[in-house]
Motif scaffolding. Sequence first.
Motif, mmCIF file in Angstrom:
data_model
loop_
_atom_site.group_PDB
_atom_site.id
_atom_site.type_symbol
_atom_site.label_atom_id
_atom_site.label_comp_id
_atom_site.label_asym_id
_atom_site.label_seq_id
_atom_site.Cartn_x
_atom_site.Cartn_y
_atom_site.Cartn_z
ATOM 1 N N PRO A 165 0.814 -1.224 0.000
ATOM 2 C CA PRO A 165 0.000 0.000 0.000
ATOM 3 C C PRO A 165 0.844 1.269 0.000
ATOM 4 N N ALA A 166 1.978 1.240 0.702
ATOM 5 C CA ALA A 166 2.859 2.417 0.732
ATOM 6 C C ALA A 166 3.401 2.733 -0.655
ATOM 7 N N LEU A 167 3.772 1.691 -1.414
ATOM 8 C CA LEU A 167 4.281 1.888 -2.770
ATOM 9 C C LEU A 167 3.186 2.423 -3.687
ATOM 10 N N VAL A 168 1.981 1.873 -3.568
ATOM 11 C CA VAL A 168 0.875 2.336 -4.403
ATOM 12 C C VAL A 168 0.519 3.778 -4.068
ATOM 13 N N MET A 169 0.531 4.130 -2.781
ATOM 14 C CA MET A 169 0.260 5.512 -2.391
ATOM 15 C C MET A 169 1.333 6.450 -2.936
ATOM 16 N N THR A 170 2.577 6.008 -2.930
ATOM 17 C CA THR A 170 3.674 6.807 -3.484
ATOM 18 C C THR A 170 3.437 7.102 -4.958
ATOM 19 N N ILE A 171 3.111 6.064 -5.722
ATOM 20 C CA ILE A 171 2.871 6.232 -7.155
ATOM 21 C C ILE A 171 1.674 7.157 -7.388
ATOM 22 N N SER A 172 0.624 6.976 -6.594
ATOM 23 C CA SER A 172 -0.591 7.778 -6.760
ATOM 24 C C SER A 172 -0.330 9.249 -6.478
ATOM 25 N N VAL A 173 0.319 9.534 -5.357
ATOM 26 C CA VAL A 173 0.590 10.926 -4.985
ATOM 27 C C VAL A 173 1.538 11.569 -5.990
ATOM 28 N N THR A 174 2.559 10.835 -6.418
ATOM 29 C CA THR A 174 3.521 11.379 -7.383
ATOM 30 C C THR A 174 2.835 11.721 -8.697
ATOM 31 N N ALA A 175 1.975 10.828 -9.181
ATOM 32 C CA ALA A 175 1.271 11.064 -10.441
ATOM 33 C C ALA A 175 0.344 12.269 -10.330
ATOM 34 N N VAL A 176 -0.426 12.332 -9.251
ATOM 35 C CA VAL A 176 -1.358 13.453 -9.064
ATOM 36 C C VAL A 176 -0.595 14.766 -8.921
ATOM 37 N N LEU A 177 0.465 14.758 -8.129
ATOM 38 C CA LEU A 177 1.220 15.987 -7.888
ATOM 39 C C LEU A 177 1.904 16.493 -9.155
ATOM 40 N N ALA A 178 2.526 15.598 -9.901
ATOM 41 C CA ALA A 178 3.220 16.005 -11.131
ATOM 42 C C ALA A 178 2.235 16.569 -12.163
ATOM 43 N N LEU A 179 1.126 15.870 -12.372
ATOM 44 C CA LEU A 179 0.142 16.317 -13.362
ATOM 45 C C LEU A 179 -0.566 17.591 -12.918
ATOM 46 N N ALA A 180 -0.896 17.681 -11.636
ATOM 47 C CA ALA A 180 -1.549 18.884 -11.125
ATOM 48 C C ALA A 180 -0.632 20.091 -11.242
ATOM 49 N N ASN A 181 0.645 19.908 -10.940
ATOM 50 C CA ASN A 181 1.617 20.992 -11.086
ATOM 51 C C ASN A 181 1.655 21.505 -12.524
ATOM 52 N N VAL A 182 1.667 20.580 -13.469
ATOM 53 C CA VAL A 182 1.722 20.970 -14.878
ATOM 54 C C VAL A 182 0.464 21.734 -15.286
ATOM 55 N N VAL A 183 -0.699 21.221 -14.897
ATOM 56 C CA VAL A 183 -1.966 21.865 -15.269
ATOM 57 C C VAL A 183 -2.059 23.276 -14.679
ATOM 58 N N ILE A 184 -1.739 23.401 -13.397
ATOM 59 C CA ILE A 184 -1.809 24.716 -12.752
ATOM 60 C C ILE A 184 -0.770 25.661 -13.334
ATOM 61 N N SER A 185 0.392 25.138 -13.672
ATOM 62 C CA SER A 185 1.414 25.982 -14.298
ATOM 63 C C SER A 185 0.943 26.506 -15.652
ATOM 64 N N LEU A 186 0.280 25.652 -16.420
ATOM 65 C CA LEU A 186 -0.242 26.073 -17.727
ATOM 66 C C LEU A 186 -1.346 27.129 -17.574
ATOM 67 N N LEU A 187 -2.097 27.036 -16.497
ATOM 68 C CA LEU A 187 -3.222 27.953 -16.286
ATOM 69 C C LEU A 187 -2.869 29.157 -15.415
ATOM 70 N N ARG A 188 -1.621 29.235 -14.952
ATOM 71 C CA ARG A 188 -1.263 30.204 -13.921
ATOM 72 C C ARG A 188 -1.563 31.657 -14.297
ATOM 73 N N ASN A 189 -1.471 31.984 -15.581
ATOM 74 C CA ASN A 189 -1.693 33.369 -16.002
ATOM 75 C C ASN A 189 -3.161 33.683 -16.275
ATOM 76 N N THR A 190 -4.003 32.675 -16.192
ATOM 77 C CA THR A 190 -5.432 32.888 -16.479
ATOM 78 C C THR A 190 -6.318 32.681 -15.255
ATOM 79 N N ILE A 191 -5.741 32.188 -14.145
ATOM 80 C CA ILE A 191 -6.527 31.930 -12.937
ATOM 81 C C ILE A 191 -6.621 33.195 -12.093
ATOM 82 N N PRO A 192 -7.808 33.717 -11.852
ATOM 83 C CA PRO A 192 -7.958 34.871 -10.943
ATOM 84 C C PRO A 192 -7.481 34.484 -9.541
ATOM 85 N N SER A 193 -6.739 35.347 -8.919
ATOM 86 C CA SER A 193 -6.177 35.020 -7.605
ATOM 87 C C SER A 193 -7.255 34.734 -6.561
ATOM 88 N N SER A 194 -8.433 35.318 -6.750
ATOM 89 C CA SER A 194 -9.506 35.145 -5.765
ATOM 90 C C SER A 194 -10.081 33.732 -5.744
#
Length: 206
Positions: free
Chosen positions: A39-68
Amino acid sequence: MNLKKTFIPLVNPLSKDNPVIVQVLGICSALAVTAKMEPALVMTISVTAVLALANVVISLLRNTIPSSIRIIVQLVVVAALVVVVDQVLKAWNYEISKALSVFIGLIITNCIIMGRLEAFALNNRPWPAFLDGIGNGLGYGIILIIVSFFRELFGSGTLFGCQIFPDWWYEAGYQNNGMMILPPMALIVVACIIWAHRSINKDLQE
């Protein structure tokens, strides 16, 4: 020199700026899913995948997201990725999905993920954001794997469900330490890792 600087977001979270033992983030899941290594290994893979992809998506949208509403957008992105991960996990290994139960869903509010989105992805381009996500996911996972290794080995006498200690050990009187699979022992193991890490890295000592 530039190449070295480029990979700082990937390398630093593995030790010098580890999210669990230096920033003391993500402790709850580190305590909850480390009784067994799988379970620890699966959680590692899950968190890493979510974090990496979320970082990319938010980075792509960073100039269009209202700060509020940036926190709301971040939560929506992370929640969508977590749903995908949860469904894939249920299809791939339902037993592990059951073992992780609510903790997969709680990735949505994992302070490591929200912290990196807020502190890094909103201020950097997609490639550095992706490296930062991978680095922090792996840094988080390293601690989970170390903790689960000791807890499963000494608490159950197994690793990934395979018996490690021979039968004659038990016949000679050896017994697994049942306390190792209790949540408080996870905290103690993490504390030992923090102590060892800070003993080696003098610059982290206050």
